[in-house]
Design a protein around this motif. Structure first.
Motif, PDB file in Angstrom:
ATOM      1  N   ALA A 169       0.728  -1.258  -0.208  1.00 38.73           N
ATOM      2  CA  ALA A 169      -0.198   0.255  -0.253  1.00 38.73           C
ATOM      3  C   ALA A 169       0.928   1.081  -0.143  1.00 38.73           C
ATOM      4  O   ALA A 169       1.032   1.563   0.642  1.00 38.73           O
ATOM      5  CB  ALA A 169      -0.933   0.147   1.354  1.00 38.73           C
ATOM      6  N   ARG A 170       1.125   1.179  -0.969  1.00 42.05           N
ATOM      7  CA  ARG A 170       2.648   2.649  -1.573  1.00 42.05           C
ATOM      8  C   ARG A 170       1.627   3.961  -1.573  1.00 42.05           C
ATOM      9  O   ARG A 170       2.881   5.224  -1.266  1.00 42.05           O
ATOM     10  CB  ARG A 170       3.428   2.658  -2.473  1.00 42.05           C
ATOM     11  N   THR A 171       0.865   3.716  -1.755  1.00 37.29           N
ATOM     12  CA  THR A 171       0.154   5.180  -2.120  1.00 37.29           C
ATOM     13  C   THR A 171      -1.221   5.841  -1.611  1.00 37.29           C
ATOM     14  O   THR A 171      -1.479   4.693  -0.701  1.00 37.29           O
ATOM     15  CB  THR A 171      -0.898   5.009  -3.840  1.00 37.29           C
ATOM     16  N   THR A 172      -1.816   6.472  -1.302  1.00 37.85           N
ATOM     17  CA  THR A 172      -2.830   7.293  -0.652  1.00 37.85           C
ATOM     18  C   THR A 172      -4.178   5.934  -1.055  1.00 37.85           C
ATOM     19  O   THR A 172      -5.159   5.669  -0.524  1.00 37.85           O
ATOM     20  CB  THR A 172      -3.239   8.002  -1.086  1.00 37.85           C
ATOM     21  N   THR A 173      -4.323   6.165  -2.804  1.00 37.30           N
ATOM     22  CA  THR A 173      -4.561   5.122  -2.831  1.00 37.30           C
ATOM     23  C   THR A 173      -4.864   3.614  -2.646  1.00 37.30           C
ATOM     24  O   THR A 173      -6.401   2.864  -2.126  1.00 37.30           O
ATOM     25  CB  THR A 173      -5.125   5.350  -4.727  1.00 37.30           C
TER      26      THR A 173
END
Length: 117
Positions: free
Chosen positions: A64-68
């Motif tokens: 889960a690297r991005t805000t999305t």
């Protein structure tokens, strides 16, 4: 293990009704796979989650690297938490800490995932 089946079904349903993710975005299927080793612990508790559970949580955090991605993971976990009637809510909320990771939200059916950054 009917609760485990309910979790998988809830996560699959989440995948179907969630907004279409961007290419390579984290999916509820990936969240489900990562969290599957945690099912027994989340329903019965204990001193420590099993090592495969924590490995799954750590894998999920690294994916889960991005805000999305973080919002999507949050929505999947929120949906699953709401679908599991025998889930120990305090155990679920404390799982990341017990595994030595930090996530920017509480694993709960009442979490506002849109506020996750």
């Amino acid at each position: 293990m009917a609760a485990g089946l309910k979790l998988v079904c809830a996560l699959m349903l989440c995948m179907l009704v969630a907004a279409a993710p961007m290419a390579n975005a984290l999916t509820c299927g990936q969240v489900s796979i990562a969290m599957k080793p945690c099912m027994g612990y989340l329903m019965s508790g204990g001193d420590r989650p099993p090592t495969p559970c924590c490995n799954g949580v750590k894998s999920l955090v690294s994916q889960a690297r991005t805000t999305t991605d973080r919002q999507q993971a949050c929505e999947c976990l929120k949906s699953a938490a709401g679908a599991m009637h025998n889930l120990k809510r305090d155990v679920a909320a404390g799982l990341p800490d017990k595994c030595g990771v930090n996530i920017p939200y509480k694993i709960s059916s009442s979490t506002n995932c849109k506020s996750v950054k």
